[in-house]
Design an enzyme around this catalytic site. Structure first.
Site, PDB file in Angstrom:
ATOM      1  N   GLU A  40     -27.306  22.288  -5.888  1.00  0.00           N
ATOM      2  CA  GLU A  40     -26.584  21.063  -5.565  1.00  0.00           C
ATOM      3  C   GLU A  40     -26.438  20.900  -4.055  1.00  0.00           C
ATOM      4  OE1 GLU A  40     -22.542  18.676  -6.947  1.00  0.00           O
ATOM      5  OE2 GLU A  40     -22.585  20.854  -6.917  1.00  0.00           O
ATOM      6  N   ASP A  49     -22.626  23.783  -9.158  1.00  0.00           N
ATOM      7  CA  ASP A  49     -22.379  22.541  -9.881  1.00  0.00           C
ATOM      8  C   ASP A  49     -21.680  22.862 -11.190  1.00  0.00           C
ATOM      9  OD1 ASP A  49     -22.384  19.929 -10.660  1.00  0.00           O
ATOM     10  OD2 ASP A  49     -24.480  19.864 -11.249  1.00  0.00           O
ATOM     11  N   LYS A  78     -23.835  25.854  -3.179  1.00  0.00           N
ATOM     12  CA  LYS A  78     -22.842  24.942  -3.761  1.00  0.00           C
ATOM     13  C   LYS A  78     -23.093  24.885  -5.260  1.00  0.00           C
ATOM     14  CE  LYS A  78     -20.724  20.407  -3.274  1.00  0.00           C
ATOM     15  NZ  LYS A  78     -20.539  20.234  -4.738  1.00  0.00           N
TER      16      LYS A  78
END
Length: 338
Positions: free
Chosen positions: A164, A22, A20
């Site tokens: 993240e 950021d 994920k």
């Protein structure tokens, strides 16, 4: 396509895991010599990130549409705070001279040579993406692995590396222009976007303001969610986003007074003054601090990290992370894990 927050940690066969990122979500389209780069809100990003436009324009394939995340690295980790220094620059020369290098991490392919690829399975789209794009910095491919059936995902390892979180995606899933359970967000730290409804006066040697007053839009089905009907709330949010429902009342979520440096305080205060309003945007029944508060039109969206929601619907240990120009204020709702 948007992901749903989830606390799920074990997956069956047919799921992929990605990092994920950021940063700022962006869609890029190349049609011959013309390249467009757009945020989720439709904001033009070409002048802010000219090196990304140049890299896309130099690709051997003349026509494509890709989805990805614009990120900035600091010490080997993505830093949204560092990326903020580029987000406010819209002159290409100033952007390149800022000293903040950015990369465009691509994870999906929406069209190729005039053909719509959104109906293809995710794995096929990713394969076509690696064949169509030459990945040299500042373009990066978002690597993925297959989830091991019945085994908890390595979220703790991802968190230890400063990520993240992870995104779990159905390998056979299609690309749809909506929030979908085929993409799940597995976050290391809880956090989401909030609408700024006002600010408080600074105390002591603090400059500009003391804290931002945060809120989120309440839709009708959120009352049901608060009674534990989480799945119904998510389906309702998806329907609202799909059919363009108007946002509901602004619910007070608490205030955030940490995570700012002096430069950020001053810059945000200038924006707040431009949005100043004589009336509170929060629903009147909420316990919003008023003695030292100033109100603004609910248009500014910020990213806030926190540990949990309290029983009375407030944020515990909130920390400011940055402004989100890529998220419309009307879309900001409470995001409980699915």
């Amino acid at each position: 396509m948007l992901a749903v927050s989830s606390t799920r940690r074990v997956f069956d066969e047919g799921w992929l895991l990605e990092r994920k990122w950021d940063g700022i979500r962006a869609l890029a389209v190349r049609d011959g010599s013309r390249v467009t780069l757009r945020s989720r809100t439709g904001q033009q990003l070409e002048s802010a990130y000219p090196e990304l436009v140049a890299a896309l324009a130099a690709q051997p394939v003349p026509r494509f549409a890709v989805d990805g995340e614009i990120v900035a690295f600091e010490g080997g980790r993505t830093s949204f705070a560092r990326l903020q220094q580029r987000m406010g620059l819209h002159d290409p020369a100033r952007a390149l001279a800022s000293g903040v290098a950015v990369e465009y991490v691509l994870f999906d392919l929406l069209a190729l040579q005039g053909h719509d690829t959104t109906g293809l399975p995710l794995l096929d789209r990713k394969q076509l993406l690696t064949e169509a794009i030459e990945f040299e910095l500042p373009l990066r491919f978002s690597e993925h692995t297959a989830a091991e059936p019945g085994v908890p995902v390595p979220l703790s390892e991802a968190c230890a590396h400063g990520w993240e979180g992870l995104i779990a995606k159905r390998a056979a899933g299609r690309y749809v222009a909506a929030r979908s359970g085929d993409w799940l967000k597995l976050k290391c730290e809880r956090g989401q976007e909030f609408v700024v409804g006002g600010w408080t006066e600074p105390a002591g040697s603090r400059e500009a303001f003391g804290a931002l007053l945060l809120g989120y839009h309440e839709r009708g089905q959120e009352r049901g969610q608060e009674r534990g009907q989480e799945r119904g709330q998510e389906r309702g949010q998806e329907r609202d986003q799909k059919h363009g429902a108007e946002p509901g009342r602004l619910r007070y979520a608490g205030k955030v007074g940490t995570g700012f440096d002096t430069r950020t305080l001053r810059a945000l205060h200038r924006v707040l003054l431009q949005l100043a309003s004589p009336v509170s945007p929060f629903e009147t029944a909420e316990e919003v601090p008023t003695r030292t508060s100033h109100w603004v039109r609910p248009e500014l969206v910020v990213q806030v990290g926190f540990t949990e929601w309290t029983r009375d619907g407030r944020l515990r240990a909130p920390r400011y992370q940055g402004v989100r120009t890529d998220r419309p204020a009307a879309e900001v709702v409470r995001e409980p894990p699915a």
